[in-house]
Design a protein around this motif. Structure first.
Motif: not given
Length: 232
Positions: A138-143, A215-218
């Protein structure tokens, strides 16, 4: 007169850093120098080196001052609300300091305040039921979005390495020749309808676009959490 008045307040590291942040807010990080900062504080440049060893240390301290303005994490039963609230607080802070994202990206190592911020965000994920494995991805995806900003595809100011806000009145469409060559890009450019009350004005890197992607990511991350997703 200014120097005499300012010098009545003892010089401190905090005062040096906050003065540097104010100067960067006014004119951009590129214009900041130890000499200009010393002049603003009414001291000789050498006096600054009792509080910061060099400009790199000054920049690290400035970043930590900015990150310190982000509201503390507020634990709650819904991890998405907790994380979303704090990310949007971070975004509000960075909009007050438009030079900060570029400064953060330029540092080779994360500052103590950024490490503390990110550690607490991982903690919020773990408290929300995330495995260490999923939290890692998740941390990688959020950047950088985890810190309230994003590296926008169409933001030419950021790609060119310039700080500050973009042109408040960008062209709303493509020239006819370009539209014929790049029809799909022209279509989305013409379809863009941004709220004039957006906190960062019109354009692609506005509050709506940021929250839309966030919001898409979450939502997608929550589905993975519910499924017990693992990379192994």
């Amino acid at each position: 007169m200014k120097a005499e008045t300012v010098n009545r307040t003892p010089l401190s590291t905090d005062r040096v850093l906050r003065a540097a942040v104010a100067l960067a807010d006014q004119a951009g990080i590129e214009s900041l120098s130890m000499r200009k900062l010393a002049h603003e504080l009414g001291v000789v440049p050498m006096a600054l080196y009792k509080h910061v060893a060099n400009k790199d240390e000054l920049l690290d301290g400035m970043i930590d001052v900015v990150v310190g303005e982000i509201e503390p994490l507020r634990p709650g039963p819904d991890w998405k609300s907790v994380v979303r609230r704090r990310i949007l607080s971070a975004r509000t802070v960075l909009l007050r300091h438009p030079w900060a994202p570029l400064a953060i990206e330029a540092r080779l190592d994360a500052t103590p305040a950024i490490l503390d911020y990110l550690d607490s965000m991982v903690g919020a994920l773990r408290d929300g039921g995330f495995s260490t494995d999923l939290a890692h991805h998740v941390m990688h995806a959020m950047g950088s979005r985890m810190l309230g900003f994003s590296q926008e595809l169409f933001d030419t100011n950021r790609r060119a390495g310039r700080s500050g806000t973009t042109d408040p009145s960008p062209p709303t469409g493509f020239p006819a020749e370009a539209a014929a060559r790049f029809p799909h890009l022209a279509a989305i450019a013409g379809a863009a309808a941004h709220d004039d009350t957006s906190v960062v004005g019109s354009g692609c890197d506005d509050q709506f676009e940021f929250e839309f992607a966030l919001d898409l990511l979450l939502d997608g991350i929550e589905r993975l959490r519910q499924q017990g997703w693992t990379s192994h």
